[in-house]
Motif scaffolding. Structure first.
Motif, PDB file in Angstrom:
ATOM      1  N   ILE A 195      31.133 -24.622  -9.347  1.00 23.10           N
ATOM      2  CA  ILE A 195      30.053 -25.607  -9.219  1.00 23.10           C
ATOM      3  C   ILE A 195      28.895 -25.244 -10.142  1.00 23.10           C
ATOM      4  O   ILE A 195      28.342 -26.097 -10.841  1.00 23.10           O
ATOM      5  N   LEU A 196      28.525 -23.962 -10.148  1.00 18.32           N
ATOM      6  CA  LEU A 196      27.419 -23.505 -10.995  1.00 18.32           C
ATOM      7  C   LEU A 196      27.713 -23.753 -12.468  1.00 18.32           C
ATOM      8  O   LEU A 196      26.882 -24.326 -13.200  1.00 18.32           O
ATOM      9  N   PHE A 197      28.901 -23.352 -12.923  1.00 21.54           N
ATOM     10  CA  PHE A 197      29.243 -23.532 -14.335  1.00 21.54           C
ATOM     11  C   PHE A 197      29.441 -25.014 -14.679  1.00 21.54           C
ATOM     12  O   PHE A 197      29.212 -25.414 -15.831  1.00 21.54           O
ATOM     13  N   SER A 198      29.890 -25.818 -13.710  1.00 19.63           N
ATOM     14  CA  SER A 198      30.033 -27.259 -13.953  1.00 19.63           C
ATOM     15  C   SER A 198      28.671 -27.895 -14.195  1.00 19.63           C
ATOM     16  O   SER A 198      28.522 -28.787 -15.045  1.00 19.63           O
ATOM     17  N   ILE A 199      27.679 -27.461 -13.439  1.00 23.93           N
ATOM     18  CA  ILE A 199      26.318 -27.974 -13.635  1.00 23.93           C
ATOM     19  C   ILE A 199      25.811 -27.606 -15.026  1.00 23.93           C
ATOM     20  O   ILE A 199      25.230 -28.438 -15.733  1.00 23.93           O
ATOM     21  N   PHE A 255      35.739 -18.980 -16.862  1.00 23.40           N
ATOM     22  CA  PHE A 255      34.671 -18.050 -16.499  1.00 23.40           C
ATOM     23  C   PHE A 255      34.445 -17.964 -14.991  1.00 23.40           C
ATOM     24  O   PHE A 255      34.030 -16.912 -14.483  1.00 23.40           O
ATOM     25  N   SER A 256      34.720 -19.048 -14.256  1.00 18.60           N
ATOM     26  CA  SER A 256      34.595 -18.970 -12.798  1.00 18.60           C
ATOM     27  C   SER A 256      35.658 -18.042 -12.216  1.00 18.60           C
ATOM     28  O   SER A 256      35.400 -17.320 -11.243  1.00 18.60           O
ATOM     29  N   ARG A 257      36.851 -18.026 -12.819  1.00 16.81           N
ATOM     30  CA  ARG A 257      37.915 -17.112 -12.352  1.00 16.81           C
ATOM     31  C   ARG A 257      37.567 -15.658 -12.654  1.00 16.81           C
ATOM     32  O   ARG A 257      37.795 -14.782 -11.827  1.00 16.81           O
TER      33      ARG A 257
END
Length: 306
Positions: free
Chosen positions: A216-220, A185-187
């Motif tokens: 970083i946002l999606f990892s959080i 989703f970040s890609r």
């Protein structure tokens, strides 16, 4: 306690970021890679199959590399002194080694974990490692100075239960799935953001910057799932610790830990660094979602209801 999960998550983020940096540099200087995800097919012109395969490979690679590094990372970051069971030991070190080995044999482990002590005032302990054969159980000097013998045995039994349950491997598989979604989703978000750029030169910069921001946002957000899993496994490790050391010792360890937290909170009027590190302050709201451990009262209640 929380050290195991926090160190793994930190390592995972660092490894995943390193992979993304290397891949972005390859893309920038060779022109390959990113174009494979945009071939005009599918919704928004994104090749979701190619992107999905890439995300799966990168996601699980990052997770398993983090697992392989977990024991070394813990020793390095926490400055753990590994105790040689065949070498000279202080009476305190001998006590810790004997408890870990005795409880490990009771759990049916074929290979004894490495045993270590790290210098810290916090009352804490953790178990980590890529497998049951290559595991580490470490306790803080603060825990040894604060808790009595039965409480120490309960804490160590809890950590040995984590090793015996294979919680690090299970968490690695979960983190691999989370990583896959994060990369995927970040890609997509980065591709869409780069299309707003006025020219190719700016587009490359926007694309790379967007990858890291969204990752970083999606990892959080993904860490919420990992922390929920961590809280669930803590209850399971409490039950395992009770089976190994006895329910009374396990309950006594939890009550001793709660007593320490309560005393420290009253003394300082706030949560000190050690308490915050343990992630067991029992606060509600959003902070509870990011806690690796459930409320101590709830853990004690569930253990007593067995």
């Amino acid at each position: 306690m929380g050290k195991r999960f926090m160190l793994f998550i930190l390592t995972n983020i660092l490894v995943l970021t390193t992979i993304m940096i290397v891949w972005s540099l390859i893309t920038m200087y060779t022109g390959i890679g990113e174009g494979g995800f945009q071939d005009g097919s599918g919704i928004l012109g994104i090749d979701y199959v190619a992107l999905g395969v890439f995300s799966l490979i990168v996601g699980f690679a990052g997770s398993f590399i983090s697992l392989a590094m977990s024991r070394w990372m813990a020793k390095t970051m926490m400055k753990v002194k590994v105790i040689d069971p065949g070498g000279p030991m202080s009476s305190q070190e001998r006590m810790v080694v004997e408890k870990v080995h005795r409880l490990s044999r009771a759990a049916g482990l074929m290979h004894m974990p490495e045993v270590g002590i790290y210098n810290s005032p916090e009352v804490n302990a953790f178990a980590t490692g890529p497998s049951k054969k290559r595991s580490l159980v470490a306790v803080s000097s603060g825990l040894l100075q604060t808790m009595d013998d039965d409480a120490i045995e309960g804490v160590i039994a809890h950590e040995v239960a984590h090793v015996n349950n294979g919680d690090m491997v299970t968490m690695t598989l979960l983190q691999g799935v989370i990583n896959t979604f994060v990369v995927f989703f970040s890609r997509i978000a980065a591709i869409l953001a780069s299309r707003l750029a006025p020219n190719d030169g700016v587009r490359i910069i926007v694309h790379i910057a967007s990858i890291f921001i969204f990752q970083i946002l999606f990892s959080i957000l993904g860490s919420l799932v990992v922390m929920a899993f961590s809280r669930y496994r803590e209850f399971h490790a409490d039950r395992g610790g009770a089976d190994l050391a006895g329910r009374d010792k396990m309950a006594h360890a939890l009550r001793s830990l709660k007593s320490y937290v309560d005393r420290a909170s009253v003394k300082d009027g706030r949560d000190d660094t050690a308490i915050a590190t343990m992630k067991i302050n029992g606060k509600g709201g959003i902070s509870k979602l990011f806690s690796s451990h459930p409320d101590l009262d709830e853990r004690i209640r569930r253990l007593e209801e067995q």
